[in-house]
Enzyme design. Structure first.
Site, PDB file in Angstrom:
ATOM      1  N   SER A  15       0.813  -1.217   0.000  1.00  0.00           N
ATOM      2  CA  SER A  15       0.000   0.000   0.000  1.00  0.00           C
ATOM      3  C   SER A  15       0.847   1.269   0.000  1.00  0.00           C
ATOM      4  CB  SER A  15      -0.932   0.011   1.215  1.00  0.00           C
ATOM      5  OG  SER A  15      -0.197  -0.098   2.418  1.00  0.00           O
ATOM      6  N   ASP A 192      -0.454   6.768  11.179  1.00  0.00           N
ATOM      7  CA  ASP A 192      -0.589   5.442  11.801  1.00  0.00           C
ATOM      8  C   ASP A 192       0.742   4.698  11.950  1.00  0.00           C
ATOM      9  OD1 ASP A 192       0.020   4.711   9.215  1.00  0.00           O
ATOM     10  OD2 ASP A 192      -1.858   3.653   8.821  1.00  0.00           O
ATOM     11  N   HIS A 195       1.750   4.189   7.138  1.00  0.00           N
ATOM     12  CA  HIS A 195       1.432   4.785   5.838  1.00  0.00           C
ATOM     13  C   HIS A 195       1.844   6.255   5.803  1.00  0.00           C
ATOM     14  CE1 HIS A 195      -1.385   1.336   6.067  1.00  0.00           C
ATOM     15  NE2 HIS A 195      -1.050   1.224   4.795  1.00  0.00           N
TER      16      HIS A 195
END
Length: 218
Positions: A15, A192, A195
């Site tokens: 991601s 977080d 990310h």
């Protein structure tokens, strides 16, 4: 600039690389690049090195681990015949040990499996490209006793070892992040610890561009 003209540069990972890219868009097109460090690198190379005609491709997929890369390596890397490949993987391999413990997962990627699978990807690719960049997975974390961070350090060490063993370029993104966190809070770069936000993505993009020999003042 260390990247040869008219080259194709492929970025693959999870991601952190994906960042909302359109999977259906033609590789190298604007929508296919996502909204993270890959897009920033493409913009910089396009704007500052117009004569190089460099094609940037994003093949990151949310949630991927090194075992997922292995399953799609032929179609998402080798079939596209890139000249350079950048690999950023490992955070999910570690994260799964911590975000699903009460589900008793049976497909966790051990440190040995991580190393073996990663080496297989290198073996399939090295002779077919001009260069491979191995990027260390990273966290926006300063607590050295954090359990997830401590485990991630072991996976980072494997990536560095594989780069040295295979004589590939290693970019220690954790060092880049740590230098920033010496001066500012992690919340400037991430919400977080994993990310990056746009500030974090620029930090990553800048580190990779430096490794490529990019010069903003060109």
């Amino acid at each position: 600039m260390n990247i040869e003209k008219e080259s194709k540069i492929l970025f693959i990972g999870d991601s952190v690389t994906d960042v909302g890219r359109d999977y259906q868009s033609y590789p190298g097109s604007f929508d296919s690049l996502g909204n993270g460090y890959v897009a920033l690198i493409s913009q910089a190379l396009t704007a500052i090195y117009p004569g190089h005609l460099l094609k940037v491709m994003n093949k990151g997929i949310n949630g991927n681990r090194v075992t997922d890369l292995a399953e799609r390596w032929q179609t998402d890397v080798l079939d596209l015949q890139p000249d350079y490949v950048s690999i950023l993987i490992g955070i999910n391999d570690v994260w799964r040990f911590f975000d699903q413990p009460f589900q008793h997962p049976t497909d966790l990627v051990s440190l040995n499996l991580f190393e073996e699978t990663y080496q297989q990807l290198i073996d399939q690719t090295k002779a077919k490209v001009k260069g491979i960049f191995l990027l260390s997975p990273f966290m926006f974390e300063t607590n050295l006793e954090d359990l997830m961070f401590k485990q991630l350090k072991q996976y980072q060490a494997v990536v560095k070892m594989l780069a040295e063993k295979n004589e590939l370029q290693f970019i220690d993104l954790q060092v880049v992040v740590d230098k920033y966190l010496d001066k500012q809070s992690s919340y400037i770069l991430s919400g977080d610890r994993v990310h990056p936000n746009q500030n974090g993505h620029f930090l990553i993009a800048n580190a990779l561009l430096k490794e490529m020999g990019f010069e903003f003042g060109k």
